[in-house]
Design an enzyme around this catalytic site. Structure first.
Site, PDB file in Angstrom:
ATOM      1  N   TYR A 134       3.449   3.652   8.544  1.00 34.54           N
ATOM      2  CA  TYR A 134       3.341   2.416   7.780  1.00 34.54           C
ATOM      3  C   TYR A 134       2.181   2.502   6.790  1.00 34.54           C
ATOM      4  O   TYR A 134       2.351   2.276   5.583  1.00 34.54           O
ATOM      5  CB  TYR A 134       3.155   1.210   8.701  1.00 34.54           C
ATOM      6  CG  TYR A 134       2.779  -0.042   7.939  1.00 34.54           C
ATOM      7  CD1 TYR A 134       3.728  -0.704   7.170  1.00 34.54           C
ATOM      8  CD2 TYR A 134       1.472  -0.541   7.963  1.00 34.54           C
ATOM      9  CE1 TYR A 134       3.386  -1.845   6.433  1.00 34.54           C
ATOM     10  CE2 TYR A 134       1.123  -1.672   7.243  1.00 34.54           C
ATOM     11  CZ  TYR A 134       2.086  -2.313   6.478  1.00 34.54           C
ATOM     12  OH  TYR A 134       1.736  -3.428   5.746  1.00 34.54           O
ATOM     13  N   LYS A 138       2.492   2.749   2.689  1.00 31.52           N
ATOM     14  CA  LYS A 138       1.925   1.662   1.889  1.00 31.52           C
ATOM     15  C   LYS A 138       0.880   2.217   0.923  1.00 31.52           C
ATOM     16  O   LYS A 138       0.757   1.736  -0.222  1.00 31.52           O
ATOM     17  CB  LYS A 138       1.314   0.594   2.780  1.00 31.52           C
ATOM     18  CG  LYS A 138       2.325  -0.237   3.547  1.00 31.52           C
ATOM     19  CD  LYS A 138       3.191  -1.085   2.630  1.00 31.52           C
ATOM     20  CE  LYS A 138       2.463  -2.298   2.097  1.00 31.52           C
ATOM     21  NZ  LYS A 138       3.359  -3.208   1.326  1.00 31.52           N
TER      22      LYS A 138
END
Length: 330
Positions: A134, A138
């Site tokens: 994640y 990002k």
């Protein structure tokens, strides 16, 4: 302004879209299921679909991009497809449609390698050092977005830190569920100092970024309440608001990080969809200080949080009291 909000079915996206509507903007939301935001036009689809994205951006003057795969576990390719390729696709289509302003909603984890953060501002996103898919994706997406910034296509990255509030299933509900089952430990006695962001404050900061684009485009800004508290105190406050017992047992942070790394790999290998009880990233978040200097953010956005941490906890208690009347007397 005609504004497209992606990911408006989530807690923060819904609040952002609702705030824009209340301010008088013409709002369209874009996500896989209806957002339920009164006054906004829903456009259902995925950022992984070229045709849907091209249709969604038509006529927009500004875009606030919140849609993302948010999870502690999962296949790396799934994070890449949604968080990196999805952002790239949205940027490309936005420029092609003549969109002027693009707010990328990022995360402080894009610049966090696991070390303590005490009073820093927004450090550069670093996919190589970010922990977990994640955070890595990002970080990659934020770099892609900011690289597109020009005077004609203005881009800013806003990194709200640990957003929570009534209806939050990512943090609050997980804390309460584990606390009720007596499976919520404190790591290192809950002493790590962390900051968080009440959802209304996160939303107002993101909308402020859209309005302040002339002054801030090309930058990344971390947003929080600016009220760091020990993890144990914060968890106890959430548990009290939701009528759950506060955590009362402790595990060494190093042990939790090692165990979390193993659990994370096993969960991903088994393809399990539910979140695991512990991951390395979660253990880091619960045992390492992470709070940020908010002076520059507030000056650049011309913004201050309207809801204090204590007021947010009171609103949380009111929310759970309305759902469970017996909690009002606890």
């Amino acid at each position: 302004m005609r504004v497209l909000v992606t990911g408006a079915s989530g807690l923060l996206g819904r609040e952002v879209a609702g705030l824009l509507v209340r301010q008088g903007h013409a709002v369209t939301t874009f996500q896989r299921r209806p957002s339920g935001v009164d006054g906004a036009a829903d456009f259902c689809g995925s950022v992984t679909d070229d045709e849907a994205v091209r249709a969604a951006v038509q006529g927009a003057e500004g875009i606030i991009h919140l849609a993302a795969k948010v999870s502690f576990t999962g296949r790396a390719a799934e994070f890449d497809e949604v968080n990196v390729e999805g952002t790239h696709r949205l940027l490309r289509c936005a420029r092609g449609a003549g969109v002027r302003d693009f707010v990328f909603v990022s995360s402080p984890s894009v610049a966090n390698s696991g070390a303590a953060i005490a009073g820093l501002g927004a450090q550069p996103a670093d996919p190589q050092r970010a922990h977990g898919d994640y955070s890595r994706t990002k970080a990659e997406a934020e770099l892609l977005a900011l690289a597109e910034d020009t005077p004609e296509f203005r881009v800013v990255a806003v990194r709200p830190h640990i957003v929570w509030g009534p209806g939050d299933t990512q943090l609050v509900e997980r804390v309460l569920e584990r606390a009720r089952r007596r499976r919520l430990p404190l790591l290192d006695a809950g002493a790590a100092l962390i900051d968080t962001t009440y959802v209304d404050n996160a939303a107002s900061a993101i909308v402020a970024a859209l309005h302040r684009m002339e002054h801030i485009h090309g930058r990344a800004l971390v947003v929080s309440n600016g009220e760091p508290r020990p993890v144990g105190e914060l968890l106890a406050g959430i548990c009290a608001a939701g009528g759950a017992p506060a955590p009362s047992w402790s595990v060494p942070g190093g042990v939790a990080r090692a165990a979390g790394a193993v659990v994370e790999r096993l969960w991903t290998w088994a393809g399990r969809k539910e979140e695991p009880p512990m991951t390395k990233f979660l253990a880091e978040q619960l045992s390492t200080a992470h709070w940020f200097d908010q002076r520059e953010t507030r000056e650049l956005l011309d913004w201050v949080p309207a809801v204090s941490l204590d007021d947010g906890l009171a609103r949380l208690a009111e929310y759970y009291g309305s759902r469970n009347p017996h909690l009002r007397d606890v």
